[in-house]
Scaffold this motif. Structure first.
Motif, PDB file in Angstrom:
ATOM      1  N   GLU A   1     -14.286  26.763  -0.889  1.00 41.28           N
ATOM      2  CA  GLU A   1     -15.202  27.818  -1.300  1.00 41.28           C
ATOM      3  C   GLU A   1     -14.516  28.989  -1.994  1.00 41.28           C
ATOM      4  O   GLU A   1     -15.183  29.778  -2.669  1.00 41.28           O
ATOM      5  CB  GLU A   1     -15.992  28.314  -0.090  1.00 41.28           C
ATOM      6  N   GLN A   2     -13.204  29.124  -1.834  1.00 44.41           N
ATOM      7  CA  GLN A   2     -12.481  30.219  -2.473  1.00 44.41           C
ATOM      8  C   GLN A   2     -11.892  29.825  -3.823  1.00 44.41           C
ATOM      9  O   GLN A   2     -11.238  30.642  -4.470  1.00 44.41           O
ATOM     10  CB  GLN A   2     -11.346  30.694  -1.550  1.00 44.41           C
TER      11      GLN A   2
ATOM     12  N   ASP B   1     -17.552  22.777  -3.678  1.00 41.76           N
ATOM     13  CA  ASP B   1     -18.347  22.878  -2.453  1.00 41.76           C
ATOM     14  C   ASP B   1     -17.467  22.983  -1.211  1.00 41.76           C
ATOM     15  O   ASP B   1     -17.758  23.761  -0.299  1.00 41.76           O
ATOM     16  CB  ASP B   1     -19.271  21.666  -2.347  1.00 41.76           C
TER      17      ASP B   1
ATOM     18  N   ASP C   1      -9.204  27.565   2.696  1.00 47.92           N
ATOM     19  CA  ASP C   1      -9.344  28.850   2.018  1.00 47.92           C
ATOM     20  C   ASP C   1      -8.109  29.222   1.210  1.00 47.92           C
ATOM     21  O   ASP C   1      -8.150  30.169   0.403  1.00 47.92           O
ATOM     22  CB  ASP C   1      -9.647  29.959   3.027  1.00 47.92           C
TER      23      ASP C   1
END
Length: 305
Positions: free
Chosen positions: A153-154, A150, A129
């Motif tokens: 995600e951030q 993918d 993240d």
């Protein structure tokens, strides 16, 4: 080559045996997703019949209609006569669990970086993240950019290529994965279109085939864009450019990951002062290196950049 045998080819089992024999007889080269004539024949037959690729045993003794036999005959004949890789015939390539559209505007995806990304680059990245910006340099089909989006995600992902044709293919793949809002395609000759940008992570599977190897490539590779393969006499032209410039585009704690094919010895000889970290892949630890921004910046200072 199939016409005389057509009346004796009734099942998938029959056709598979016949295809493997003809592939071996034709001396085909397998290096774009399949490792053997058997694997490639299985893929082409099942894909043409719209059958699950992991359920061959269930269909081996299924009888083929005349129309199905003609469709498979057409594909297998093209593979033999044209020496065109299966990925281009089917317009599909796989990296792990990810499927991508491909055609002859882009190199067929086959990067070890993909498997490292799917493991979220552990242990080099402790918290996925914390990756907020990433770059796929020389993106081709967009495959690595899509996998990065993918698994991180951030992150906002930039994906660059010098070839507009390649970016058209990448656009299709980005849209297929519904990532238009997070993966940004940029026409750029290496870093030239990225002025002022900084990334927590840069990955690149750049051209890395040396001149001697280019001259000896099997026919299957001749279908791929040569500018996505060739990289000067020693195969390191693109990698040199990356090493000289990447530090300017990384955040303070940013990481660079580059795939270099079979050029490890040449790279170490050319850059003896750089402390490359070699990442373990399914084929060993000689193909992908990692460097931090600090390591790159230190070498650039020593080189007087």
């Amino acid at each position: 080559m199939f016409t005389q045998a057509r009346n004796q080819l009734n099942t998938i089992r029959d056709l598979l045996r016949f295809a493997v024999s003809r592939f071996n007889q034709a001396g085909l080269f397998f290096g774009h997703g399949s490792a053997t004539a058997y694997d490639e024949a299985v893929y082409l037959i099942l894909h043409t019949l719209h059958l699950p690729l992991d359920q061959l045993d269930s269909f081996l003794d299924a009888r083929l209609t005349n129309d199905e036999l003609l469709q498979i005959e057409h594909i297998l004949t093209r593979r033999i006569v044209e020496k065109k890789p299966a990925a281009y015939l089917m317009h599909q390539a796989w990296l792990g669990d990810y499927s991508f559209y491909v055609d002859e505007r882009v190199i067929i995806p086959r990067s070890f970086i993909a498997e490292l990304l799917q493991a979220q680059l552990e242990p080099w990245i402790h918290d996925p993240d914390n990756i907020h910006s990433a770059l796929d340099l020389c993106t081709g089909s967009g495959c690595l950019a899509i996998i990065m989006a993918d698994v991180f995600e951030q992150a906002e992902i930039d994906a660059t290529d010098i070839a507009l044709d390649a970016l058209d293919v990448a656009k299709k793949n980005v849209m297929d994965y519904h990532l238009q809002k997070r993966v940004h395609l940029i026409e750029s000759d290496m870093f030239t279109g990225l002025t002022g940008k900084r990334y927590d992570l840069i990955v690149s599977n750049p051209p890395y085939v040396n001149a001697e190897s280019m001259a000896a490539l099997p026919a299957e590779y001749r279908h791929e864009p040569s500018n996505a393969l060739a990289s000067g006499i020693d195969g390191l032209d693109a990698t040199r450019h990356i090493l000289s410039n990447a530090a300017d585009y990384l955040t303070e704690s940013g990481l660079l990951i580059v795939e270099i094919g079979h050029n490890r010895d040449a790279l170490l000889a050319a850059f003896p002062r750089i402390p490359f970290t070699w990442l373990e892949t399914s084929a060993g630890d000689a193909f992908v290196f990692l460097l931090s921004r600090n390591q790159l910046a230190a070498d650039n200072r020593k080189s007087g950049k």
